[in-house]
Scaffold this motif. Sequence first.
Motif, PDB file in Angstrom:
ATOM      1  N   UNK B  80      45.311  48.164  40.850  1.00 60.92           N
ATOM      2  CA  UNK B  80      44.965  49.579  40.985  1.00 60.92           C
ATOM      3  C   UNK B  80      45.927  50.451  40.181  1.00 60.92           C
ATOM      4  N   UNK B  81      47.208  50.310  40.478  1.00 60.54           N
ATOM      5  CA  UNK B  81      48.197  51.144  39.803  1.00 60.54           C
ATOM      6  C   UNK B  81      48.345  50.770  38.331  1.00 60.54           C
ATOM      7  N   UNK B  82      48.245  49.475  38.032  1.00 60.43           N
ATOM      8  CA  UNK B  82      48.385  49.041  36.637  1.00 60.43           C
ATOM      9  C   UNK B  82      47.276  49.649  35.776  1.00 60.43           C
ATOM     10  N   UNK B  83      46.040  49.674  36.328  1.00 64.81           N
ATOM     11  CA  UNK B  83      44.927  50.260  35.568  1.00 64.81           C
ATOM     12  C   UNK B  83      45.106  51.765  35.391  1.00 64.81           C
ATOM     13  N   UNK B 146      42.285  44.906  34.418  1.00 68.06           N
ATOM     14  CA  UNK B 146      42.720  44.827  35.808  1.00 68.06           C
ATOM     15  C   UNK B 146      42.308  43.503  36.441  1.00 68.06           C
ATOM     16  N   UNK B 147      41.087  43.048  36.150  1.00 64.07           N
ATOM     17  CA  UNK B 147      40.616  41.773  36.685  1.00 64.07           C
ATOM     18  C   UNK B 147      41.484  40.629  36.177  1.00 64.07           C
ATOM     19  N   UNK B 148      41.861  40.747  34.912  1.00 63.82           N
ATOM     20  CA  UNK B 148      42.690  39.695  34.319  1.00 63.82           C
ATOM     21  C   UNK B 148      44.030  39.623  35.054  1.00 63.82           C
ATOM     22  N   UNK B 149      44.584  40.806  35.361  1.00 58.21           N
ATOM     23  CA  UNK B 149      45.848  40.859  36.087  1.00 58.21           C
ATOM     24  C   UNK B 149      45.702  40.280  37.496  1.00 58.21           C
ATOM     25  N   UNK B 150      44.597  40.626  38.163  1.00 62.63           N
ATOM     26  CA  UNK B 150      44.430  40.236  39.560  1.00 62.63           C
ATOM     27  C   UNK B 150      43.970  38.793  39.727  1.00 62.63           C
ATOM     28  N   UNK B 151      43.119  38.318  38.833  1.00 64.40           N
ATOM     29  CA  UNK B 151      42.461  37.006  39.020  1.00 64.40           C
ATOM     30  C   UNK B 151      42.813  35.989  37.947  1.00 64.40           C
ATOM     31  N   UNK B 152      43.491  36.413  36.899  1.00 62.07           N
ATOM     32  CA  UNK B 152      43.838  35.461  35.852  1.00 62.07           C
ATOM     33  C   UNK B 152      42.743  35.292  34.815  1.00 62.07           C
ATOM     34  N   UNK B 153      41.606  35.975  34.976  1.00 61.76           N
ATOM     35  CA  UNK B 153      40.552  35.920  33.959  1.00 61.76           C
ATOM     36  C   UNK B 153      39.832  37.265  33.938  1.00 61.76           C
ATOM     37  N   UNK B 154      39.486  37.704  32.748  1.00 66.03           N
ATOM     38  CA  UNK B 154      38.907  39.036  32.616  1.00 66.03           C
ATOM     39  C   UNK B 154      37.398  39.044  32.660  1.00 66.03           C
ATOM     40  N   UNK B 155      36.813  38.504  33.729  1.00 64.17           N
ATOM     41  CA  UNK B 155      35.365  38.509  33.849  1.00 64.17           C
ATOM     42  C   UNK B 155      34.872  39.877  34.306  1.00 64.17           C
ATOM     43  N   UNK B 156      33.677  40.232  33.854  1.00 62.89           N
ATOM     44  CA  UNK B 156      33.151  41.571  34.126  1.00 62.89           C
ATOM     45  C   UNK B 156      32.076  41.559  35.198  1.00 62.89           C
ATOM     46  N   UNK B 157      31.738  40.377  35.739  1.00 65.87           N
ATOM     47  CA  UNK B 157      30.544  40.342  36.591  1.00 65.87           C
ATOM     48  C   UNK B 157      30.750  40.990  37.956  1.00 65.87           C
ATOM     49  N   UNK B 158      31.974  41.307  38.331  1.00 61.83           N
ATOM     50  CA  UNK B 158      32.214  42.142  39.514  1.00 61.83           C
ATOM     51  C   UNK B 158      32.525  43.587  39.140  1.00 61.83           C
ATOM     52  N   UNK B 159      33.421  43.794  38.174  1.00 67.15           N
ATOM     53  CA  UNK B 159      33.795  45.176  37.845  1.00 67.15           C
ATOM     54  C   UNK B 159      32.631  45.968  37.254  1.00 67.15           C
TER      55      UNK B 159
END
Lengths: 326, 326
Positions: B80-83, B146-159
């Motif tokens: 959240x804050x990083x983004x 942000x997804x990459x930071x949180x989950x280790x992969x930058x997938x877009x299917x949730x964001x």
Amino acid sequence: MERATAKEPAGKAGQERDQVHVFAPATAANLVCGFDILGLALEEPGDEVFMKRSDQPGVRLLKITGDDGRLPLEPSKNTVSACVQMVLQHLKREDIGIEIELHKHMPIGSGLGSSAASTVAGLYAINQLLGQPLSKHELLPFALKGEELACGHGHADNVAPSLLGGITLIKSYDPLEVISLPVPKDLFCSVVFPHVDVPTRAARQMIRSKIDLKDAVTQWGNIAGLVSGLFMSDYGLIGRSMQDVLIEPIRAILIPEFYEMRETAMASGALGFGISGSGPSVFAFAQSRNQAENITHQIVQHLKSKDIDSNGYVSAVNTVGPRELF
Amino acid sequence: MERATAKEPAGKAGQERDQVHVFAPATAANLVCGFDILGLALEEPGDEVFMKRSDQPGVRLLKITGDDGRLPLEPSKNTVSACVQMVLQHLKREDIGIEIELHKHMPIGSGLGSSAASTVAGLYAINQLLGQPLSKHELLPFALKGEELACGHGHADNVAPSLLGGITLIKSYDPLEVISLPVPKDLFCSVVFPHVDVPTRAARQMIRSKIDLKDAVTQWGNIAGLVSGLFMSDYGLIGRSMQDVLIEPIRAILIPEFYEMRETAMASGALGFGISGSGPSVFAFAQSRNQAENITHQIVQHLKSKDIDSNGYVSAVNTVGPRELF
């Protein structure tokens, strides 16, 4: 190409006739990203079947033209007559006599669904002759068996569009479910068949049976994009989705000048470009007939400059499928 | 679940504010057959972010509730804050001070896009606070980071669905292209989160990187079928397309009672059923809110009979995405 003029089908449902003359269209399968599931029917080229009743029971294939003697005349071995036999058996009408002439007006082994066009012409002809006892969707399983006989595999991505017309999606094989996708009104096809020999079976066998999940995900993003583009009449999206990271890189090896043809097509305004079926024919979508004509012309000229003869075609998407000729 | 009432966003474009309170929705990714490319936004659950300006420059995460102390408060490590930092940097507004509270109203590691909801809430909040300098599509690349930071992969299917709302297709990643698919009006979602632990990373790692081309073809027939079904509002086709021959058989191993839940859902009238994201939450489409309520209820009761606690949700497709709360 000589061809009789089309008009509305003469036979009413339920009304049997003594003879029919039909045309069934060539098809472009895969539409670049939709390996084995997408295909469309072209206005040209295509095959013609002349069929008439005879007093002598059984199905006879009297004559084939345009095949350079490559296709079998033995009724059980030729997809046209074999499918007609299957339909008669299904309808318990094996008592009647049928004589068939097959006139091939398109190249064999071109990646344009040559066997599918013949199969569909035969099936449509027998169904018209008998007063349309079956719907087109009911004819489809017979067409699949015909493809199996002719090509060694019962894929539907050529027979479905040839039979149903338009752009078709093979949603599943088991059970067989075919969906007609919308055809955006300004969509035109440029097709070029270079005179180089790429046997369908060999082209299929080159394809790896294991693929990277990563590539599959890329591919299904494009497939979903293409289907969305067709529904939205979004020509840009259609074009951007016509990318094949899996099959094309392998099949293109067998097609001389493939990447040069792509460059030519894209420089001439193509929305997207790729292989038709298993090749060697190539296929492009354009946003007007003029543009498709220009693309076909430029590709044919390019091949000529490399001493490769070719047939060029320009076509709207054929939304009718097979039809009667008079 | 406590939640403030929603109303229309107060801030006009261009108008900066001192504080905002936003909600961003949970999401169901994959929609069974569309691994990594399809997803939708739910009405509930979701995360809330309270954001206000401070005189002291820099981004501070003051408080996180509902995470059982599992999420980092360090601004550069929390998505959240990083983004928010990334957006301020992009807009050259690093001079301002931002204080954030994150209230998680949804389970972490549930397969419902927990990190995506937090990320999107943060991004939507900072954009509203600053008078909407960026469009939602312009916020998307930040959400991916942000997804990459949180989950280790930058997938877009949730964001993507959390941010844009509705049903989204990730047509491609390079370049990033997200398409909003139509939402049939009677489509409702039943979602159940069983209280069993399936770490997202482990669930991803179980998936084979090589797959059979034959299975991929089956999968893309279903994907094309699902997309067609959404455009045609063909609920039967949507249901028949919700089949996953590739990922589900592997991920289902980690989800107790998975096949029994499917049976329960289908017996309760679900159009289709499968895993939400990487699980353990499960997801079903229904054709009315009543039906979705019944499916959720039946699954929750089934799990209870096996001594498994769960959260059940019923939701229309959330076509709005994030919104302000007051």
